[in-house]
Write a protein that holds these residues in place. Structure first.
Motif, PDB file in Angstrom:
ATOM      1  N   GLY A 184       0.825  -1.197   0.000  1.00 45.60           N
ATOM      2  CA  GLY A 184       0.000   0.000   0.000  1.00 45.60           C
ATOM      3  C   GLY A 184       0.857   1.243   0.000  1.00 45.60           C
ATOM      4  N   THR A 185       0.228   2.374   0.271  1.00 44.70           N
ATOM      5  CA  THR A 185       0.916   3.661   0.281  1.00 44.70           C
ATOM      6  C   THR A 185       0.979   4.194   1.699  1.00 44.70           C
ATOM      7  N   GLN A 186       2.168   4.610   2.102  1.00 43.87           N
ATOM      8  CA  GLN A 186       2.346   5.123   3.467  1.00 43.87           C
ATOM      9  C   GLN A 186       1.401   6.307   3.714  1.00 43.87           C
ATOM     10  N   GLY A 187       0.798   6.294   4.871  1.00 51.07           N
ATOM     11  CA  GLY A 187      -0.126   7.356   5.239  1.00 51.07           C
ATOM     12  C   GLY A 187      -1.580   6.995   5.036  1.00 51.07           C
ATOM     13  N   TYR A 188      -1.840   6.015   4.142  1.00 52.91           N
ATOM     14  CA  TYR A 188      -3.213   5.600   3.871  1.00 52.91           C
ATOM     15  C   TYR A 188      -3.546   4.236   4.462  1.00 52.91           C
ATOM     16  N   MET A 189      -2.512   3.475   4.842  1.00 52.02           N
ATOM     17  CA  MET A 189      -2.741   2.113   5.327  1.00 52.02           C
ATOM     18  C   MET A 189      -3.180   2.123   6.789  1.00 52.02           C
ATOM     19  N   ALA A 190      -4.226   1.378   7.096  1.00 55.79           N
ATOM     20  CA  ALA A 190      -4.749   1.300   8.461  1.00 55.79           C
ATOM     21  C   ALA A 190      -3.772   0.536   9.359  1.00 55.79           C
ATOM     22  N   PRO A 191      -3.719   0.870  10.639  1.00 57.30           N
ATOM     23  CA  PRO A 191      -2.747   0.220  11.536  1.00 57.30           C
ATOM     24  C   PRO A 191      -2.927  -1.285  11.648  1.00 57.30           C
ATOM     25  N   GLU A 192      -4.184  -1.785  11.647  1.00 57.22           N
ATOM     26  CA  GLU A 192      -4.391  -3.233  11.779  1.00 57.22           C
ATOM     27  C   GLU A 192      -3.911  -3.983  10.536  1.00 57.22           C
ATOM     28  N   TYR A 193      -3.890  -3.300   9.389  1.00 55.02           N
ATOM     29  CA  TYR A 193      -3.384  -3.910   8.160  1.00 55.02           C
ATOM     30  C   TYR A 193      -1.861  -3.962   8.180  1.00 55.02           C
ATOM     31  N   VAL A 196     -10.524   7.606  10.881  1.00 60.64           N
ATOM     32  CA  VAL A 196      -9.130   7.197  11.074  1.00 60.64           C
ATOM     33  C   VAL A 196      -8.867   6.716  12.503  1.00 60.64           C
ATOM     34  N   GLU A 197      -9.913   6.308  13.204  1.00 61.94           N
ATOM     35  CA  GLU A 197      -9.731   5.728  14.536  1.00 61.94           C
ATOM     36  C   GLU A 197      -8.789   4.523  14.460  1.00 61.94           C
ATOM     37  N   GLN A 198      -7.979   4.331  15.493  1.00 65.20           N
ATOM     38  CA  GLN A 198      -7.044   3.203  15.516  1.00 65.20           C
ATOM     39  C   GLN A 198      -7.780   1.867  15.549  1.00 65.20           C
ATOM     40  N   ASP A 199      -8.859   1.807  16.302  1.00 67.82           N
ATOM     41  CA  ASP A 199      -9.651   0.582  16.392  1.00 67.82           C
ATOM     42  C   ASP A 199     -10.624   0.513  15.221  1.00 67.82           C
ATOM     43  N   PRO A 200     -10.517  -0.495  14.361  1.00 66.93           N
ATOM     44  CA  PRO A 200     -11.415  -0.557  13.196  1.00 66.93           C
ATOM     45  C   PRO A 200     -12.888  -0.647  13.580  1.00 66.93           C
ATOM     46  N   ASN A 201     -13.196  -1.227  14.745  1.00 67.21           N
ATOM     47  CA  ASN A 201     -14.590  -1.330  15.178  1.00 67.21           C
ATOM     48  C   ASN A 201     -15.190   0.021  15.550  1.00 67.21           C
ATOM     49  N   SER A 202     -14.327   1.004  15.796  1.00 66.78           N
ATOM     50  CA  SER A 202     -14.809   2.347  16.151  1.00 66.78           C
ATOM     51  C   SER A 202     -15.070   3.201  14.916  1.00 66.78           C
ATOM     52  N   ARG A 203     -14.645   2.741  13.767  1.00 61.42           N
ATOM     53  CA  ARG A 203     -14.874   3.515  12.535  1.00 61.42           C
ATOM     54  C   ARG A 203     -16.295   3.277  12.023  1.00 61.42           C
ATOM     55  N   PRO A 204     -16.896   4.283  11.426  1.00 56.84           N
ATOM     56  CA  PRO A 204     -18.259   4.107  10.894  1.00 56.84           C
ATOM     57  C   PRO A 204     -18.248   3.247   9.636  1.00 56.84           C
ATOM     58  N   ALA A 205     -19.378   2.647   9.329  1.00 56.14           N
ATOM     59  CA  ALA A 205     -19.538   1.948   8.049  1.00 56.14           C
ATOM     60  C   ALA A 205     -19.723   2.983   6.949  1.00 56.14           C
ATOM     61  N   VAL A 206     -19.479   2.560   5.713  1.00 56.60           N
ATOM     62  CA  VAL A 206     -19.531   3.517   4.610  1.00 56.60           C
ATOM     63  C   VAL A 206     -20.937   4.081   4.421  1.00 56.60           C
ATOM     64  N   GLY A 207     -21.982   3.321   4.763  1.00 55.38           N
ATOM     65  CA  GLY A 207     -23.337   3.843   4.653  1.00 55.38           C
ATOM     66  C   GLY A 207     -23.566   5.020   5.586  1.00 55.38           C
ATOM     67  N   GLU A 208     -23.043   4.924   6.824  1.00 56.86           N
ATOM     68  CA  GLU A 208     -23.155   6.036   7.771  1.00 56.86           C
ATOM     69  C   GLU A 208     -22.377   7.248   7.269  1.00 56.86           C
ATOM     70  N   VAL A 209     -21.203   7.001   6.710  1.00 54.22           N
ATOM     71  CA  VAL A 209     -20.379   8.089   6.184  1.00 54.22           C
ATOM     72  C   VAL A 209     -21.127   8.817   5.071  1.00 54.22           C
ATOM     73  N   ILE A 223     -12.288   2.565   4.850  1.00 49.38           N
ATOM     74  CA  ILE A 223     -12.797   3.699   5.630  1.00 49.38           C
ATOM     75  C   ILE A 223     -11.644   4.519   6.180  1.00 49.38           C
ATOM     76  N   PHE A 224     -10.588   3.849   6.659  1.00 50.42           N
ATOM     77  CA  PHE A 224      -9.426   4.580   7.165  1.00 50.42           C
ATOM     78  C   PHE A 224      -8.816   5.437   6.057  1.00 50.42           C
ATOM     79  N   ALA A 225      -8.589   4.821   4.886  1.00 55.32           N
ATOM     80  CA  ALA A 225      -8.002   5.571   3.773  1.00 55.32           C
ATOM     81  C   ALA A 225      -8.904   6.725   3.349  1.00 55.32           C
ATOM     82  N   PHE A 226     -10.211   6.502   3.379  1.00 55.72           N
ATOM     83  CA  PHE A 226     -11.141   7.566   3.014  1.00 55.72           C
ATOM     84  C   PHE A 226     -11.062   8.716   4.019  1.00 55.72           C
ATOM     85  N   GLY A 227     -10.892   8.394   5.304  1.00 60.72           N
ATOM     86  CA  GLY A 227     -10.714   9.443   6.300  1.00 60.72           C
ATOM     87  C   GLY A 227      -9.498  10.300   6.008  1.00 60.72           C
TER      88      GLY A 227
END
Length: 500
Positions: free
Chosen positions: A348-357, A444-457, A369-373
């Protein structure tokens, strides 16, 4: 316990202009197969132009099934409006006046008519079959159009080519869905891949059959991207129209995005176009478009897909600044019932990759969702995903980590004003910018479960865009007081204790 099902609903209120025109409601209409904007407008007895304006559409724009269309109404819709009724059957033809009403003679004539009808029908059926047979035979014998070949004649799998031996099996089933170009045809379309046609990297501008296109040269196995894009048809996802194989390279032919990539506009300032700074409304519109494309990929494509490489350089803008998600080389499908996916090959590209990945190779839709944030933060700040912080010492910072410092500060108003793209100056509604920053921070929350789903976004951004359409630069002095009036767009109220 029962399963909890979250169903995002598109909700919007009439703008000031719509209210002045007498509209009190915006109906969210779910588009289905066979619908078009004029038909929907006629069904609800609304002027076509009012529906187009409510959805920022132009006459002739394509709408897609399973998306929504806002219909402005002056009164609540009735049950008759909402029920889907089949078209009425054609009226029965009156009987011929000279037809006998009864008796054996009438019955005999009726059987004669039946016999004649059967004979005529059989003759028509036989004639149609013969015509189809001769047309197909003639088509097989006729020469192919210049620049394209049929799947049977195309020979991309010859031993002289250096592509992987498994490529033909992976992509063979898409030959009927895409155009197959010869290398000579692409050379002609791109001026022999001249510098005048060069866009960036290995992408060239082309003109094919009078239409602008983008030709991208790739090495290796690109069957994944071809197989994904040939199944997807959405206005916010770039369209693949064809491909060519030549000397071990694959050339993909896409629709042409006249305005280039989003990164050109927010980082490098697009060259050659006047007013190269995107204004506030354009930025929110781009964010809505990207969220709409992601919503389609995550929830409506079959199978669903995770993009895995969302970034501002992979978001293209057409001539009307509609955003389109591009570059599906790393995308991965999510089959029914498939749970968490893991990989050891983290790319991936630095800065866009989620921490859990990065840490565990965990792949879920929350990766996008992280990258979109991060893209939202780029739209707000004009900064890159990894930017240099003024020193001393001069350090590199992640944009995803900086927004917490901004929104967590006591003087949040001044911090956010400094964070905003200087190109915007003060020509943006501060309360809506804060709401968008809050949404980005949630993504861009660290915990993926705390991020909204794309429908909410998408729902939150649709509300932001609707409010932005009512805003103009003269509203800027009143922006602070609008915070209380508008309420909580994304669930958090702006702190009003500020420094002057």
């Amino acid at each position: 316990e029962g399963t909890r099902l979250s169903v995002p609903l598109r909700c919007a209120c009439p703008s000031k202009t719509q209210q002045a025109a007498g509209f009190r409601y915006l109906l969210s209409y779910l588009i289905t197969w066979g619908d078009d904007v004029p038909t929907i407008a006629a069904r609800f007895r609304v002027d076509l132009q009012d529906v187009l304006r409510a959805n920022t559409l132009a006459s002739g724009d394509t709408i897609y099934p399973f998306t929504t269309l806002l219909v402005p109404l002056s009164a609540e819709p009735t049950k008759a409006d909402l029920s889907s009724q089949p078209p009425p059957p054609p009226p029965a033809q009156p009987p011929s006046p000279d037809t006998p009403s009864g008796g054996g003679g009438g019955s005999g004539k009726r059987w004669v008519f039946v016999g004649v009808g059967i004979a005529v029908g059989a003759s028509l059926l036989l004639g149609t079959a013969l015509l189809w047979f001769f047309c197909c035979r003639r088509r097989r014998q006729s020469p192919k159009a210049e620049g394209q070949k049929s799947a049977a004649e195309y020979e991309p799998w010859s031993a002289s080519m250096t592509v992987s031996s498994s490529f033909s099996g992976k992509v063979g089933n898409v030959l009927d869905a895409l155009s197959v170009y010869t290398f000579g045809d692409l050379e002609k379309a791109t001026g022999s891949f001249s510098e005048d046609h060069h866009i960036r990297g290995s992408v060239y501008r082309a003109v094919i059959n009078g239409d602008a296109a983008a030709v991208k040269r790739l090495k290796g196995d690109v069957s994944n991207e071809i197989n994904i894009l040939k199944q997807i048809n959405h206005s916010n996802v770039v369209r693949l129209s064809g491909f060519c194989l030549h000397e071990g390279n694959t050339y993909l032919v896409y629709e042409f995005a006249e305005k280039g990539s989003l990164s050109d506009w927010i980082h490098h300032r697009a060259k050659g176009w006047e007013g190269s700074c995107l204004d506030w409304k354009q930025r929110v519109r781009v964010a809505c478009d990207v969220a709409n494309g992601l919503n389609y990929l995550h929830n409506y494509a079959n199978p669903p897909y995770i993009h895995k490489d969302l970034k501002s350089s992979n978001i293209l803008l057409d001539n009307g600044f509609m955003a389109k998600v591009a570059n599906f080389g790393l995308a991965r499908s999510v089959e029914d019932g498939e749970g968490v996916q893991l990989t050891r090959h983290v790319v991936g590209t630095q800065g866009y990759m989620a921490p859990e990945y990065i840490e565990h190779g965990l792949i879920t839709p929350k990766l996008d969702i992280f990258a979109f944030g991060v893209v939202l933060l780029e739209l707000l700040s004009g900064k890159e995903a990894v930017y240099s912080k003024a020193g001393p010492p001069k350090t590199e910072c992640l944009l995803s980590g900086s927004i917490g410092e901004v929104l967590g500060a006591e003087d949040v108003r001044e911090k956010l004003k400094i964070f905003m793209d200087p190109c915007l100056r003060d020509e943006y509604p501060f309360d809506l910018a804060f709401a968008m920053a809050q949404l980005a921070m949630g993504c861009v929350e660290q915990d993926p479960n705390s991020r909204p789903a794309v429908g909410e976004v998408l729902v939150s951004l649709s509300a932001l865009y609707s409010s932005s359409l009512d805003w103009d630069s003269s509203d800027a002095p009143r922006s602070d007081s609008m915070v209380r009036a508008r309420g909580e767009l994304v669930g958090t109220r702006l702190p009003l204790s500020t420094t002057s």
